[in-house]
Design an enzyme around this catalytic site. Structure first.
Site, short mmCIF file in Angstrom:
data_model
loop_
_atom_site.label_atom_id
_atom_site.label_comp_id
_atom_site.label_asym_id
_atom_site.label_seq_id
_atom_site.Cartn_x
_atom_site.Cartn_y
_atom_site.Cartn_z
N TYR A 57 34.89 44.02 37.32
CA TYR A 57 35.93 44.86 36.04
C TYR A 57 36.18 45.36 34.86
O TYR A 57 36.93 44.35 34.59
CB TYR A 57 37.17 45.68 36.97
CG TYR A 57 37.16 45.83 38.72
CD1 TYR A 57 35.88 46.63 39.23
CD2 TYR A 57 38.12 45.71 39.51
CE1 TYR A 57 35.38 46.30 40.58
CE2 TYR A 57 37.29 45.88 40.94
CZ TYR A 57 36.55 46.45 41.38
OH TYR A 57 36.07 46.58 42.81
N PRO A 206 41.18 54.36 49.50
CA PRO A 206 41.79 55.06 50.22
C PRO A 206 42.67 56.36 49.77
O PRO A 206 42.58 56.81 50.86
CB PRO A 206 43.33 53.73 50.44
CG PRO A 206 42.47 52.92 49.34
CD PRO A 206 41.98 53.02 48.94
N1 LIG Z 1 34.13 46.88 46.75
C1 LIG Z 1 34.26 47.74 46.19
O1 LIG Z 1 33.26 47.94 46.37
C2 LIG Z 1 35.11 48.44 45.29
C3 LIG Z 1 34.33 49.58 45.00
C4 LIG Z 1 35.52 50.65 44.26
C5 LIG Z 1 37.10 50.48 44.28
N2 LIG Z 1 37.23 49.14 45.31
C6 LIG Z 1 38.47 48.54 45.18
O2 LIG Z 1 39.81 49.78 45.57
C7 LIG Z 1 40.70 49.65 44.67
C8 LIG Z 1 41.08 51.05 44.91
O3 LIG Z 1 39.85 51.93 45.19
P1 LIG Z 1 39.74 53.39 43.98
O4 LIG Z 1 40.58 52.99 42.35
O5 LIG Z 1 37.92 53.75 43.94
O6 LIG Z 1 40.35 55.18 44.21
P2 LIG Z 1 41.73 55.61 45.45
O7 LIG Z 1 42.42 54.35 45.52
O8 LIG Z 1 41.04 56.14 46.44
O9 LIG Z 1 41.97 56.12 43.75
C9 LIG Z 1 42.33 55.66 42.60
C10 LIG Z 1 42.45 56.59 42.01
O10 LIG Z 1 43.78 57.66 42.09
C11 LIG Z 1 44.62 57.89 41.60
N3 LIG Z 1 46.15 57.69 42.12
C12 LIG Z 1 46.01 56.66 42.91
N4 LIG Z 1 47.40 56.72 43.05
C13 LIG Z 1 48.11 58.00 42.98
C14 LIG Z 1 48.44 58.78 42.46
N5 LIG Z 1 49.89 58.23 43.97
N6 LIG Z 1 48.84 60.29 42.72
C15 LIG Z 1 48.20 60.61 41.91
N7 LIG Z 1 46.82 59.67 41.38
C16 LIG Z 1 47.37 58.44 42.30
C17 LIG Z 1 44.34 56.36 39.94
O11 LIG Z 1 44.70 57.00 39.03
P3 LIG Z 1 45.85 56.34 37.68
O12 LIG Z 1 45.14 54.99 37.72
O13 LIG Z 1 45.25 56.84 36.58
O14 LIG Z 1 46.83 55.83 38.13
C18 LIG Z 1 43.20 56.30 40.01
O15 LIG Z 1 42.12 57.55 39.39
C19 LIG Z 1 40.20 49.44 43.09
O16 LIG Z 1 41.30 49.12 42.17
C20 LIG Z 1 39.51 48.27 43.46
O17 LIG Z 1 40.16 47.31 43.69
C21 LIG Z 1 36.58 48.56 45.54
#
Ligand SMILES: NC(=O)c1ccc[n+]([C@@H]2O[C@H](COP(=O)([O-])OP(=O)(O)OC[C@H]3O[C@@H](n4cnc5c(N)ncnc54)[C@H](OP(=O)(O)O)[C@@H]3O)[C@@H](O)[C@H]2O)c1
Length: 327
Positions: A57, A206
């Protein structure tokens, strides 16, 4: 905050994903490390103990931010990070899968330095490496555990046969994969296997990469270099079909005075105490919103309606990314 059990690791049932602290999704203005650090501090104050990052990242930047944030609070946090998508060559690096023992040795030293710690609580292989037998990878992590540099072993996007083979070498504490209201394929084969082996599940994305929060209504909400612009679920007709899922989640949440993000997380928490989602955000207000999902009670009727939602239209990654997923 209640805890989830991930193998032998106990972690808050709602964690915090630190990927967007280094970019990837570029809505909402430029990165602000100070705000990211404050968001992590707020999460810790609210009882979150599980912070998820990865060397890729940024690369490296998310780990540096997490390292800054946990200074002086290390014993209150379980730090999870990942190796295997950055190939280390002396002082340089390139990108691609490499889970060879030599690459893991190089990776762990960099992660420990950036995280400013002498141990990693949960060390994941980020993607299965087709060129390194999983037994060698598991053996290398087992050595790091014996040396005290790592406490628990995790896998990400691993197929059932790979999970079994890795677990036979060293117990796997957690598997990370996408799991949410719109991505439920893990329930067919992987979740039963994890339960058979006593492995926890850490659902990534999620909130459906942000769509399930209801805050994204158009691709114009994304920056030009936003990763989601090329994701099949956010393009063409799929995007509009997927908005209908969000509308349903929003309507159900409104019955409880809850936001769609809280509703999506509350639903995940009903799936078991071996499940610990890591919603990602770099903003304090969203940390507060997401962590308070723990207090949302869904009725049997609401659960039934959420369980009956259509699966998302479109693959969860583009073709190139899907090709890196072990199946
Ligand atoms: N193992 C893997 O291959 C893999 C792949 C993807 C992700 N991950 C991990 O999973 C974590 C979460 O996944 P993700 O970031 O892909 O997706 P997510 O948690 O489904 O969504 C994150 C997105 O939603 C926004 N957000 C979060 N809370 C919010 C709310 N209450 N209201 C409005 N917007 C909101 C965030 O924006 P802002 O940040 O601008 O608030 C970001 O753009 C990552 O940080 C990473 O650590 C792992």
């Amino acid at each position: 905050m209640k805890n989830a059990r991930l193998g032998d690791l106990v972690a808050s049932r709602i964690g915090l994903g630190a990927m967007t602290m280094a970019g990837t999704y570029t809505t909402g203005g430029p990165l602000d490390d100070t705000e990211s650090v404050r968001a992590i501090h707020r999460a810790l104050d609210l009882g979150v103990t599980h912070i998820d990052t990865a060397e890729v990242y940024g690369p490296f930047h998310s780990e540096e931010v997490v390292g800054r944030a946990v200074k002086g609070r290390r014993d209150k946090v379980q730090i999870a990070t990942k190796f295997g998508l950055v190939q280390h060559h002396g002082n340089g690096h390139s990108f691609g899968t490499d889970s060879s023992p030599a690459n893991i040795r190089a990776a762990v030293e960099g992660s420990l330095r950036r995280l400013d710690t002498d141990y990693i609580d949960l060390y994941y292989q980020h993607r299965v490496d087709p060129d390194t037998p999983i037994e060698e990878t598991a053996g290398a992590v087992a050595e790091l555990i014996a040396e005290g540099k790592v406490r628990h072993f995790g896998l990400s996007e691993a197929a059932p046969a790979t999970i079994r083979r890795a677990h036979a070498v060293h117990p796997v504490a957690a598997l990370q994969t996408e799991y949410s209201l719109w991505t439920r394929d893990v329930e067919d084969e992987i979740l039963p296997l994890l339960r058979e082996l006593g492995i926890g599940l850490v659902p990534y994305s999620p909130l459906g990469h942000g769509l399930l929060t209801g805050q994204i209504r158009s691709v114009d909400d994304f920056g030009d270099d936003d990763w989601r612009r090329t994701n099949p679920r956010f393009t063409g007709d799929n995007f509009h079909r997927n908005l209908a899922i969000v509308d349903e989640v929003t309507a159900i949440g409104a019955e409880n005075g809850a936001t769609p993000a809280q509703t999506a997380l509350a639903w995940l928490l009903t799936r078991g105490d071996d499940i610990a989602p890591i919603p990602g955000t770099r903003r304090i207000a969203r940390v507060e919103e997401n962590t308070s999902a723990e207090g949302i009670q869904l009725t049997a009727d609401q659960l039934h309606r959420l369980d009956s939602l259509q699966p998302a239209a479109g693959e969860r990654h583009d073709e190139a990314n899907m090709a890196t997923i072990d199946r």
